[in-house]
Design an enzyme around this catalytic site. Sequence first.
Site, mmCIF file in Angstrom:
data_model
loop_
_atom_site.group_PDB
_atom_site.id
_atom_site.type_symbol
_atom_site.label_atom_id
_atom_site.label_comp_id
_atom_site.label_asym_id
_atom_site.label_seq_id
_atom_site.Cartn_x
_atom_site.Cartn_y
_atom_site.Cartn_z
ATOM 1 N N CYS A 120 -0.627 -3.819 -2.114
ATOM 2 C CA CYS A 120 0.355 -3.180 -1.240
ATOM 3 C C CYS A 120 1.642 -3.985 -1.086
ATOM 4 O O CYS A 120 2.707 -3.427 -0.812
ATOM 5 C CB CYS A 120 -0.271 -2.935 0.126
ATOM 6 S SG CYS A 120 -1.891 -2.136 0.035
ATOM 7 N N HIS A 151 5.918 -0.400 3.049
ATOM 8 C CA HIS A 151 4.824 0.156 2.261
ATOM 9 C C HIS A 151 4.286 1.390 2.966
ATOM 10 O O HIS A 151 3.995 1.365 4.173
ATOM 11 C CB HIS A 151 3.721 -0.902 2.110
ATOM 12 C CG HIS A 151 2.411 -0.345 1.674
ATOM 13 N ND1 HIS A 151 2.259 0.369 0.505
ATOM 14 C CD2 HIS A 151 1.181 -0.375 2.269
ATOM 15 C CE1 HIS A 151 0.994 0.740 0.385
ATOM 16 N NE2 HIS A 151 0.327 0.308 1.447
ATOM 17 N N ASN A 168 -0.630 7.304 -0.544
ATOM 18 C CA ASN A 168 -0.444 5.856 -0.634
ATOM 19 C C ASN A 168 -0.660 5.446 -2.089
ATOM 20 O O ASN A 168 -1.781 5.439 -2.581
ATOM 21 C CB ASN A 168 -1.452 5.168 0.291
ATOM 22 C CG ASN A 168 -1.359 3.655 0.265
ATOM 23 O OD1 ASN A 168 -0.855 3.057 -0.683
ATOM 24 N ND2 ASN A 168 -1.886 3.018 1.301
#
Length: 325
Positions: free
Chosen positions: A114, A253, A283
């Site tokens: 991430c 993020h 995501n």
Amino acid sequence: MEAYIKHISCYLPTGSLSNDEIATRFPEWDSEKIIQKIGVKSRNISDENQFTSDMATEAINKLCLEYKIDKASIDYLLVCTQTPDYYLPATACIVQNKAGLSTHCAAIDINQGCSGYIYGLSIAKGLVVANIAKNVILVTAEMYSKHIHPLDKGNLSIFGDAACATLISGEGSFRIGEFSLGSDGSGAENLIVKNGGMKGNKIADNDVPNDNYLYMNGPAIFNFTAKAVPELIDSTFQKNSENLDSINQFIFHQANTFMLEYLRKKITIPKEKFLIDMENYGNTVSSTIPIVLKNQIDSNSAQDKILLAGFGVGYSWGAVVIYKQ
């Protein structure tokens, strides 16, 4: 000498997984609940015979075609992925060959998630500033879908597959500022695949969730993020002599909308400065930040000072300010 983000291109696989499809599999997990909890309507999913090197190659080819880049000019390739084709060789070496880059082009993998885009930018900047490389391509390529068990409705709802290719050079559209980076491996087991390797990770009949698949301790990840990210933003302000008022846009993020809104409010970032763009992607791990940035550039919405921040698996975190030229 300075380093700059020059161009970005992104590749999204053609397969998709909608909320309606997830709700059909799990009637108790309806589409509206997914939107409310996660903020995603659909996510792109790689097909069974498509792997990270394929997506990375597509992203590089798209970058070079879109911006008329001579592949012979690329002298360093960084591939950031946690879904490598194999344990070895490095996926970057496979991509160098598939994408037709020169054999004089260095190629290495970064196993980061991430925060991977920020870590990758920090390495690319160092290579350019040290005159080790003139043109670095940073590829972020993840297919977490192949890490997720078919019965794991939570993670199926969160993650999508994508690859982005960013050209970093001695000139470009955004000057890369100063970085704040950190890690805490004490949280490693809260987001983990204990076994793996994409091309050997086949789903068996009557398989049940096990260590071959992604495990995520959501509450632990949330608690880590709530503590680490505000401190990260303060540190990044200091290193770049900026503050909440002077930054025009914040791209974090894209973990999920609940977490993002929590962080925005805790750090007191004005809503109009805070970008959320994951509804149609999910995501995508290390590719979330470049997807949002690319969309801002293409719509002529990118502002003069943008703070980029990544955080998650590892635990690891990092942020940087980029300055529009």
